[in-house]
Each structure stands twice: as structure tokens, then as C-alpha cells.
Design a protein around this motif. Structure first.
Motif, PDB file in Angstrom:
ATOM      1  N   GLN A   1       0.835  -1.204   0.000  1.00 38.84           N
ATOM      2  CA  GLN A   1       0.000   0.000   0.000  1.00 38.84           C
ATOM      3  C   GLN A   1       0.874   1.261   0.000  1.00 38.84           C
ATOM      4  O   GLN A   1       0.598   2.229  -0.707  1.00 38.84           O
ATOM      5  CB  GLN A   1      -0.936  -0.022   1.235  1.00 38.84           C
ATOM      6  CG  GLN A   1      -1.727   1.257   1.499  1.00 38.84           C
ATOM      7  CD  GLN A   1      -2.764   1.586   0.424  1.00 38.84           C
ATOM      8  OE1 GLN A   1      -3.046   0.774  -0.463  1.00 38.84           O
ATOM      9  NE2 GLN A   1      -3.311   2.791   0.489  1.00 38.84           N
ATOM     10  N   CYS A   2       1.944   1.227   0.762  1.00 35.13           N
ATOM     11  CA  CYS A   2       2.857   2.374   0.838  1.00 35.13           C
ATOM     12  C   CYS A   2       3.487   2.640  -0.534  1.00 35.13           C
ATOM     13  O   CYS A   2       3.550   3.785  -0.993  1.00 35.13           O
ATOM     14  CB  CYS A   2       3.925   2.061   1.890  1.00 35.13           C
ATOM     15  SG  CYS A   2       5.014   3.423   2.233  1.00 35.13           S
ATOM     16  N   ILE A   3       3.929   1.573  -1.188  1.00 33.14           N
ATOM     17  CA  ILE A   3       4.560   1.718  -2.508  1.00 33.14           C
ATOM     18  C   ILE A   3       3.536   2.249  -3.526  1.00 33.14           C
ATOM     19  O   ILE A   3       3.864   3.081  -4.380  1.00 33.14           O
ATOM     20  CB  ILE A   3       5.156   0.359  -2.981  1.00 33.14           C
ATOM     21  CG1 ILE A   3       6.291  -0.074  -2.051  1.00 33.14           C
ATOM     22  CG2 ILE A   3       5.665   0.448  -4.413  1.00 33.14           C
ATOM     23  CD1 ILE A   3       6.746  -1.530  -2.247  1.00 33.14           C
ATOM     24  N   ALA A   4       2.284   1.784  -3.419  1.00 31.97           N
ATOM     25  CA  ALA A   4       1.251   2.242  -4.363  1.00 31.97           C
ATOM     26  C   ALA A   4       1.006   3.750  -4.200  1.00 31.97           C
ATOM     27  O   ALA A   4       0.869   4.487  -5.195  1.00 31.97           O
ATOM     28  CB  ALA A   4      -0.040   1.452  -4.150  1.00 31.97           C
ATOM     29  N   VAL A   5       0.958   4.220  -2.951  1.00 27.52           N
ATOM     30  CA  VAL A   5       0.771   5.666  -2.712  1.00 27.52           C
ATOM     31  C   VAL A   5       1.970   6.433  -3.273  1.00 27.52           C
ATOM     32  O   VAL A   5       1.822   7.459  -3.957  1.00 27.52           O
ATOM     33  CB  VAL A   5       0.588   5.948  -1.189  1.00 27.52           C
ATOM     34  CG1 VAL A   5       0.652   7.443  -0.892  1.00 27.52           C
ATOM     35  CG2 VAL A   5      -0.725   5.361  -0.676  1.00 27.52           C
ATOM     36  N   HIS A   6       3.152   5.920  -3.000  1.00 31.08           N
ATOM     37  CA  HIS A   6       4.399   6.543  -3.451  1.00 31.08           C
ATOM     38  C   HIS A   6       4.449   6.632  -4.973  1.00 31.08           C
ATOM     39  O   HIS A   6       4.775   7.686  -5.548  1.00 31.08           O
ATOM     40  CB  HIS A   6       5.537   5.677  -2.887  1.00 31.08           C
ATOM     41  CG  HIS A   6       6.911   6.157  -3.183  1.00 31.08           C
ATOM     42  ND1 HIS A   6       7.754   5.515  -4.051  1.00 31.08           N
ATOM     43  CD2 HIS A   6       7.616   7.202  -2.714  1.00 31.08           C
ATOM     44  CE1 HIS A   6       8.910   6.151  -4.107  1.00 31.08           C
ATOM     45  NE2 HIS A   6       8.848   7.189  -3.306  1.00 31.08           N
ATOM     46  N   GLN A   7       4.092   5.543  -5.641  1.00 28.29           N
ATOM     47  CA  GLN A   7       4.090   5.534  -7.117  1.00 28.29           C
ATOM     48  C   GLN A   7       3.087   6.544  -7.669  1.00 28.29           C
ATOM     49  O   GLN A   7       3.372   7.273  -8.603  1.00 28.29           O
ATOM     50  CB  GLN A   7       3.688   4.141  -7.613  1.00 28.29           C
ATOM     51  CG  GLN A   7       4.859   3.320  -8.078  1.00 28.29           C
ATOM     52  CD  GLN A   7       4.489   1.953  -8.639  1.00 28.29           C
ATOM     53  OE1 GLN A   7       5.184   1.022  -8.333  1.00 28.29           O
ATOM     54  NE2 GLN A   7       3.441   1.801  -9.435  1.00 28.29           N
ATOM     55  N   SER A   8       1.910   6.568  -7.072  1.00 29.96           N
ATOM     56  CA  SER A   8       0.857   7.485  -7.516  1.00 29.96           C
ATOM     57  C   SER A   8       1.274   8.929  -7.366  1.00 29.96           C
ATOM     58  O   SER A   8       1.011   9.772  -8.220  1.00 29.96           O
ATOM     59  CB  SER A   8      -0.381   7.303  -6.629  1.00 29.96           C
ATOM     60  OG  SER A   8      -1.280   6.490  -7.238  1.00 29.96           O
ATOM     61  N   PHE A   9       1.903   9.201  -6.224  1.00 32.04           N
ATOM     62  CA  PHE A   9       2.345  10.564  -5.932  1.00 32.04           C
ATOM     63  C   PHE A   9       3.277  11.081  -7.017  1.00 32.04           C
ATOM     64  O   PHE A   9       3.228  12.248  -7.409  1.00 32.04           O
ATOM     65  CB  PHE A   9       3.044  10.599  -4.562  1.00 32.04           C
ATOM     66  CG  PHE A   9       3.603  11.941  -4.210  1.00 32.04           C
ATOM     67  CD1 PHE A   9       2.780  12.947  -3.716  1.00 32.04           C
ATOM     68  CD2 PHE A   9       4.946  12.236  -4.410  1.00 32.04           C
ATOM     69  CE1 PHE A   9       3.285  14.200  -3.415  1.00 32.04           C
ATOM     70  CE2 PHE A   9       5.471  13.488  -4.114  1.00 32.04           C
ATOM     71  CZ  PHE A   9       4.629  14.471  -3.613  1.00 32.04           C
ATOM     72  N   GLN A  10       4.134  10.199  -7.520  1.00 34.95           N
ATOM     73  CA  GLN A  10       5.155  10.645  -8.473  1.00 34.95           C
ATOM     74  C   GLN A  10       4.628  10.874  -9.890  1.00 34.95           C
ATOM     75  O   GLN A  10       5.335  11.433 -10.715  1.00 34.95           O
ATOM     76  CB  GLN A  10       6.280   9.617  -8.504  1.00 34.95           C
ATOM     77  CG  GLN A  10       7.082   9.648  -7.212  1.00 34.95           C
ATOM     78  CD  GLN A  10       8.123   8.564  -7.181  1.00 34.95           C
ATOM     79  OE1 GLN A  10       7.851   7.425  -7.564  1.00 34.95           O
ATOM     80  NE2 GLN A  10       9.315   8.890  -6.730  1.00 34.95           N
ATOM     81  N   LEU A  11       3.405  10.457 -10.160  1.00 38.51           N
ATOM     82  CA  LEU A  11       2.898  10.549 -11.534  1.00 38.51           C
ATOM     83  C   LEU A  11       2.188  11.871 -11.807  1.00 38.51           C
ATOM     84  O   LEU A  11       1.610  12.481 -10.897  1.00 38.51           O
ATOM     85  CB  LEU A  11       1.949   9.377 -11.801  1.00 38.51           C
ATOM     86  CG  LEU A  11       2.634   8.007 -11.816  1.00 38.51           C
ATOM     87  CD1 LEU A  11       1.588   6.896 -11.783  1.00 38.51           C
ATOM     88  CD2 LEU A  11       3.528   7.861 -13.040  1.00 38.51           C
TER      89      LEU A  11
END
Ligand code: F2R
Ligand code: MG
Ligand code: MG
Length: 357
Positions: free
Chosen positions: A184-194
Motif C-alpha cells: 500500500q505504501c509503494i502504491a501511494v508513493h508511485q501514484s504521488f510521483q505521476l
């Protein structure tokens, strides 16, 4: 995004993710524990349609444990971030619980809070390790509160993973509970960067998650033999991809298929991949959800799935909000959620703290 992110966009993404998490929790909570039915779907649609219109007078939708614990994680990052002060964080969790115990906490996690208070926070590890006859909790309680870490450590992936794991292990030691929080943390992180102005490649998003989870799950199991069974989160993410590839925006969504394939339960393994699917699926139209707003669509779709829908919608909202930012959030929906002003302020403070960490 390759170049440094514009500060207005970044701040909006912090707000979007924190508010998305709150809104998903508040919107899903009335239906938590329900079984999926077409009647429920209609009820949810009417509820969301009403909240998409002009403001009307109605009581706040109260938040639950998902938001209570997310608040504590954000507060700890703002005040004692690097390395994350887990003793302080454990105290915040426990304080928050004893102040307001009726926020719908997991039955097991309450035992951890009581033991932590009794041992005066001297032993932070044992209470969680003793859960469920020593197997540790595989619940989604670590994942539901982890979004602030995915936002805060943008740019430092290793520090983010370490903080997310330490934050989770206060209450959850089962590898499924821990890895669900990391995903979940990685998914938020990935989304943030897009960049939300560019069309999201949903397959690429899922492939990147699979690659990162492969490393995490391989490190733990030492799997090198290709004949070994696929590790659990990789397997779930492959199902997410499979479901996305079969979806035709014109076909009615069969919620039962999503629930049957990915799950909608309190277990992290059967809720975190489901939230990721809700976020990705909502990038296309969903028959039966009449809105052009993909943020609303993702949360409404998550609530439709019933089961542990406060948590699935909260995790979906955290990923969706980190992608779209707060400008996509309807005012009426936001204003009907308890604590929305405080969460906005908390998101701003978290953003400021992330710049000086
Ligand atoms: N607890 C709930 N909902 C229950 C109903 C609430 C009701 N609406 C109310 O207002 O009272 N929701 C919240 O709990 C979930 C997060 O749970 P968390 O923090 O992971 O807690 P816990 O207790 O560690 O795990 C949850 C349950 O999962 C089962 N479980 C976990 N690990 C297990 C293991 N190794 N063996 C067997 N069972 C295991 C247990 O039933 C735990 O109680 C979120 O949905 C949040 O919204
Ligand atoms: Mg809850
Ligand atoms: Mg829940």
C-alpha cells in the motif's frame, strides 16, 4: 515525473491522499461488514449522488480506526521523523485508542494496545509478536494507516520501506500484514510521483508494483527456484492485471467476480490488492457509476464491494488522492466527513515537514 514536481501540485497531492483516505473511511464505514448485493449498490449510488450535489445539512459521517491511526502516523512523521520514533508512535496509537475506543478497532489490535500500556512501552515488539498464538496479525491495520509514509519519504525509497515496516510491526508481525502495508505504501508513493495530466498506463503501474513486491517477497522467502509457488502478493497483483485486461468499459462490472478473485476481507492480502484494482479500474468508466470524476468513481466502486469497505475505500482514496490531488475532491463530499479541516491542516504540515526532513 522526471523533473522536480511543482510545489502546488505536490501540496495538492499530500492533501488529496490524506483527504482521500479520510473520505474512503467515512463513506465506507456505514457499510463495513455488509455482504455485496445489488440493493446495497443502489443505496451506495444514491448516497454518493446526494453528496455530489450542492451542500445540504446532514450530520458528519464519522471516521473510524483507519483515520484515527493515520492521524497518529502523520503526527509522528511531523514531530519525530528520522528515524521514525516508533516508541512515540506506539504511545500516540495507544493514547488515541483510550481517548476514543469506540472507533471500530480490530478485536486483536486492542490487546496490543493494552499490553503496550501495561509494559510502559518498554517492550515494543513482544505484544504484536504474541498475537494469534504467535503467528502475528495478518489484518490490514498496518496498510490502512501507512499513506503518510508513502508521501513523506518521496525520493528516498529505502528509508520509506524501512519506516513503513517499523510502523507496521508495532501491531502486525505476520508477513502478510507487513507486506500488505509495504504494498500500500509503494502504491501511494508511485501514484504521488505521476503527473495526473498524463494518461495513466494502468498495466505499467501494476507491473512496477509486481517488480517491487517480487524483491520484497523474494528477500523474505529466499525463493530462487522458478518451480516454487508464486509468492502471495505477486499472485494477487497478477490477478489485478488479469482483471484489468478482461474489463470492457461497456460491460457491466461483476462485483462478485472482483470479490471472488481478489477478496474484500479484513486480511491485508484480500484488501490491499483490491484497493489497487479499484484505483486502476476507475481510470475508465464504470457502468452504474454515473460520474466523470475518477476519484469519486474509485471510492464509490470500493464501497460497492462491501465487506471491509471502509478500509478498502480508505486505501483506494489514499492512492487516488495521491495521484489526482485535492482539486478532484468534491466540496460537499469532503465537508460531510468528520475532521476534514484538521486532515487538510495535517496534510499541509506533513508536506512542510517532508521538505526539511
Ligand atoms: N474491526 C473492524 N471492523 C469490525 C467491526 C467494527 C464495527 N463496525 C464497530 O464499529 O464495532 N475494522 C477495523 O479493523 C480492520 C483492521 O484490523 P487490524 O488493525 O489489522 O486488527 P487485528 O485485530 O490485528 O486484525 C483484524 C482481524 O483479522 C483476524 N486476524 C488477523 N490475523 C489473524 C491470524 N493470524 N489468525 C486468525 N485471525 C487473524 C482477526 O479476526 C482479527 O480481529 C479494519 O477493517 C478496520 O476498519
Ligand atoms: Mg475502520
Ligand atoms: Mg475496516
Amino acid at each position: 515525473m522526471a523533473k522536480a514536481m511543482d510545489s502546488v501540485l505536490a501540496k495538492g497531492k499530500f492533501r488529496g491522499s490524506m483527504l482521500g483516505s479520510l473520505i474512503g473511511d467515512c463513506m465506507g464505514a456505514p457499510y463495513e461488514g455488509e455482504e455485496f448485493s445489488h440493493g446495497l449498490k443502489t443505496m451506495v449510488r444514491k448516497y454518493f449522488d446526494k453528496l455530489d450535489g450542492p451542500y445540504f445539512s446532514a450530520p458528519f459521517k464519522p471516521y473510524t480506526d483507519d483515520t484515527a491511526m493515520t492521524k497518529s502516523v502523520a503526527k509522528c512523521l511531523i514531530e519525530k521523523p528520522t528515524p521514525l520514533d516508533v516508541k512515540y508512535l506506539a504511545k500516540l496509537f495507544v493514547q488515541e485508542y483510550f481517548l476514543e475506543p469506540r472507533r471500530g478497532y480490530g478485536a486483536g489490535v486492542v490487546e496490543v494496545f493494552k499490553k503496550l500500556r501495561k509494559n510502559k512501552f518498554e517492550d515494543l515488539q513482544r505484544p504484536a509478536a504474541e498475537q494469534f498464538n504467535g503467528s502475528g496479525s495478518y489484518g490490514n491495520g498496518g496498510a490502512m494507516r501507512v499513506a503518510p509514509i508513502g508521501l513523506f519519504f518521496n525520493g528516498n525509497y529505502e528509508a520509506m520501506i524501512e519506516a513503513a515496516e517499523r510502523c507496521t510491526r508495532i501491531t502486525h508481525t505476520n508477513s502478510l500484514g507487513v507486506n500488505g502495508a509495504l504494498l500500500q505504501c509503494i502504491a501511494v508513493h508511485q501514484s504521488f510521483q505521476l503527473d495526473p495530466k498524463e494518461k495513466l498506463d494502468v498495466t505499467k503501474f501494476a507491473d512496477e508494483l509486481i517488480a517491487k513486491m517480487e524483491i520484497i517477497e523474494q528477500d523474505q522467502s529466499g525463493i530462487v527456484d522458478p518451480n516454487e509457488p508464486t509468492p502471495p502478493y505477486k499472485e494477487q497483483l497478477l490477478k489485478v492485471k488479469e482483471l484489468l485486461s478482461c474489463d470492457d468499459p461497456n460491460d457491466p462490472i461483476v462485483e462478485e467476480e472482483v470479490i471472488g478473485s481478489l477478496g474484500n476481507s479484513i486480511a491485508a492480502l484480500n484488501s490491499v490488492p483490491t484497493a489497487i484494482y479499484c484505483f486502476l479500474r476507475a481510470h475508465s468508466e464504470i457502468p452504474g457509476i454515473e460520474t466523470d470524476n475518477a476519484f469519486r468513481r474509485s471510492i464509490q466502486f470500493a464501497v460497492n464491494l462491501a465487506g471491509d469497505c471502509d478500509t478498502i475505500a480508505s486505501m483506494t482514496g489514499a492512492i487516488s488522492g495521491a495521484y489526482f490531488g485535492d482539486s478532484c475532491i468534491g466540496e460537499t463530499m469532503k465537508k460531510h466527513c468528520e475532521y476534514h479541516e484538521e486532515v487538510t491542516q495535517l496534510a499541509d504540515k506533513l508536506y512542510e515537514a517532508s521538505l526539511i526532513k
